[in-house]
Design a protein around this motif. Structure first.
Motif, PDB file in Angstrom:
ATOM      1  N   LYS A 219      -7.127  57.036   8.565  1.00 32.94           N
ATOM      2  CA  LYS A 219      -8.294  57.082   7.694  1.00 32.94           C
ATOM      3  C   LYS A 219      -9.575  56.832   8.493  1.00 32.94           C
ATOM      4  O   LYS A 219     -10.583  57.512   8.300  1.00 32.94           O
ATOM      5  CB  LYS A 219      -8.154  56.053   6.571  1.00 32.94           C
ATOM      6  CG  LYS A 219      -9.105  56.283   5.415  1.00 32.94           C
ATOM      7  CD  LYS A 219      -9.048  55.189   4.371  1.00 32.94           C
ATOM      8  CE  LYS A 219      -7.684  54.964   3.809  1.00 32.94           C
ATOM      9  NZ  LYS A 219      -7.683  53.941   2.735  1.00 32.94           N
ATOM     10  N   ALA A 220      -9.540  55.857   9.409  1.00 28.17           N
ATOM     11  CA  ALA A 220     -10.718  55.549  10.224  1.00 28.17           C
ATOM     12  C   ALA A 220     -11.064  56.717  11.142  1.00 28.17           C
ATOM     13  O   ALA A 220     -12.240  57.079  11.285  1.00 28.17           O
ATOM     14  CB  ALA A 220     -10.463  54.283  11.044  1.00 28.17           C
ATOM     15  N   ARG A 221     -10.054  57.333  11.776  1.00 29.40           N
ATOM     16  CA  ARG A 221     -10.316  58.500  12.639  1.00 29.40           C
ATOM     17  C   ARG A 221     -10.868  59.662  11.834  1.00 29.40           C
ATOM     18  O   ARG A 221     -11.790  60.358  12.275  1.00 29.40           O
ATOM     19  CB  ARG A 221      -9.039  58.922  13.366  1.00 29.40           C
ATOM     20  CG  ARG A 221      -8.676  58.029  14.525  1.00 29.40           C
ATOM     21  CD  ARG A 221      -7.663  58.671  15.448  1.00 29.40           C
ATOM     22  NE  ARG A 221      -6.520  59.259  14.771  1.00 29.40           N
ATOM     23  CZ  ARG A 221      -5.310  58.718  14.696  1.00 29.40           C
ATOM     24  NH1 ARG A 221      -5.079  57.557  15.271  1.00 29.40           N
ATOM     25  NH2 ARG A 221      -4.337  59.328  14.073  1.00 29.40           N
ATOM     26  N   SER A 222     -10.319  59.877  10.652  1.00 33.08           N
ATOM     27  CA  SER A 222     -10.806  60.960   9.798  1.00 33.08           C
ATOM     28  C   SER A 222     -12.248  60.726   9.382  1.00 33.08           C
ATOM     29  O   SER A 222     -13.065  61.652   9.370  1.00 33.08           O
ATOM     30  CB  SER A 222      -9.932  61.099   8.549  1.00 33.08           C
ATOM     31  OG  SER A 222      -8.615  61.409   8.896  1.00 33.08           O
ATOM     32  N   GLN A 223     -12.570  59.493   9.039  1.00 35.35           N
ATOM     33  CA  GLN A 223     -13.937  59.147   8.643  1.00 35.35           C
ATOM     34  C   GLN A 223     -14.905  59.411   9.798  1.00 35.35           C
ATOM     35  O   GLN A 223     -15.976  59.978   9.605  1.00 35.35           O
ATOM     36  CB  GLN A 223     -14.002  57.678   8.208  1.00 35.35           C
ATOM     37  CG  GLN A 223     -15.380  57.225   7.794  1.00 35.35           C
ATOM     38  CD  GLN A 223     -15.835  57.863   6.500  1.00 35.35           C
ATOM     39  OE1 GLN A 223     -15.034  58.238   5.665  1.00 35.35           O
ATOM     40  NE2 GLN A 223     -17.126  57.991   6.332  1.00 35.35           N
ATOM     41  N   GLU A 224     -14.515  59.005  11.000  1.00 35.77           N
ATOM     42  CA  GLU A 224     -15.365  59.213  12.176  1.00 35.77           C
ATOM     43  C   GLU A 224     -15.538  60.711  12.454  1.00 35.77           C
ATOM     44  O   GLU A 224     -16.637  61.184  12.751  1.00 35.77           O
ATOM     45  CB  GLU A 224     -14.753  58.508  13.389  1.00 35.77           C
ATOM     46  CG  GLU A 224     -15.650  58.514  14.596  1.00 35.77           C
ATOM     47  CD  GLU A 224     -15.078  57.686  15.737  1.00 35.77           C
ATOM     48  OE1 GLU A 224     -15.590  57.844  16.849  1.00 35.77           O
ATOM     49  OE2 GLU A 224     -14.142  56.900  15.511  1.00 35.77           O
TER      50      GLU A 224
END
Length: 125
Positions: free
Chosen positions: A33-38
């Motif tokens: 989720k964090a990688r996708s958000q970035e």
């Protein structure tokens, strides 16, 4: 009795393993989720830069006078162009024929892919 104790120990081990797997799955989900958000943040920034660039190009076109968009053209003069064809009432000198204006707009150029510092954003799914 040792049979029950062995089964109980095996059940406890299975419950622990299940809890560990759940925690690992949740951690991996948060990382994804964090990688996708970035990644999406970078995509939005690239799109905003592209829109800003297109606006600047459009402003340069209209300021330099080579825009074919007539909505930004000067309003019609009080003098009729047919009545006064050129300076001093003379027709303009013959020159090359004007190029025909295309009715349909040209397709927009695709933006160049933004170079990413971290190549970790390639999602396998």
């Amino acid at each position: 009795m040792s049979d029950i104790a062995g089964m109980k120990a095996e059940l406890d081990a299975l419950v622990r393993e299940q809890a560990d797997r759940r925690a690992l799955r949740e951690q991996q989900g948060e990382e994804i989720k964090a990688r996708s958000q970035e990644y999406m943040t970078k995509q939005v920034q690239a799109a905003e830069r592209y829109v800003q660039h297109i606006r600047e190009v459009a402003q340069r076109k209209t300021k330099s006078g080579w825009s074919t968009d007539r909505s930004h053209a000067e309003p019609a003069s009080a003098f009729d162009a047919e009545e006064y064809p050129g300076p001093g009432g003379f027709a303009p000198p013959p020159g090359p024929a004007p190029r025909p204006v295309r009715d349909e707009p040209r397709p927009a150029r695709r933006p160049r892919a933004a170079v990413e510092e971290d190549e970790d954003f390639n999602n396998p799914w």
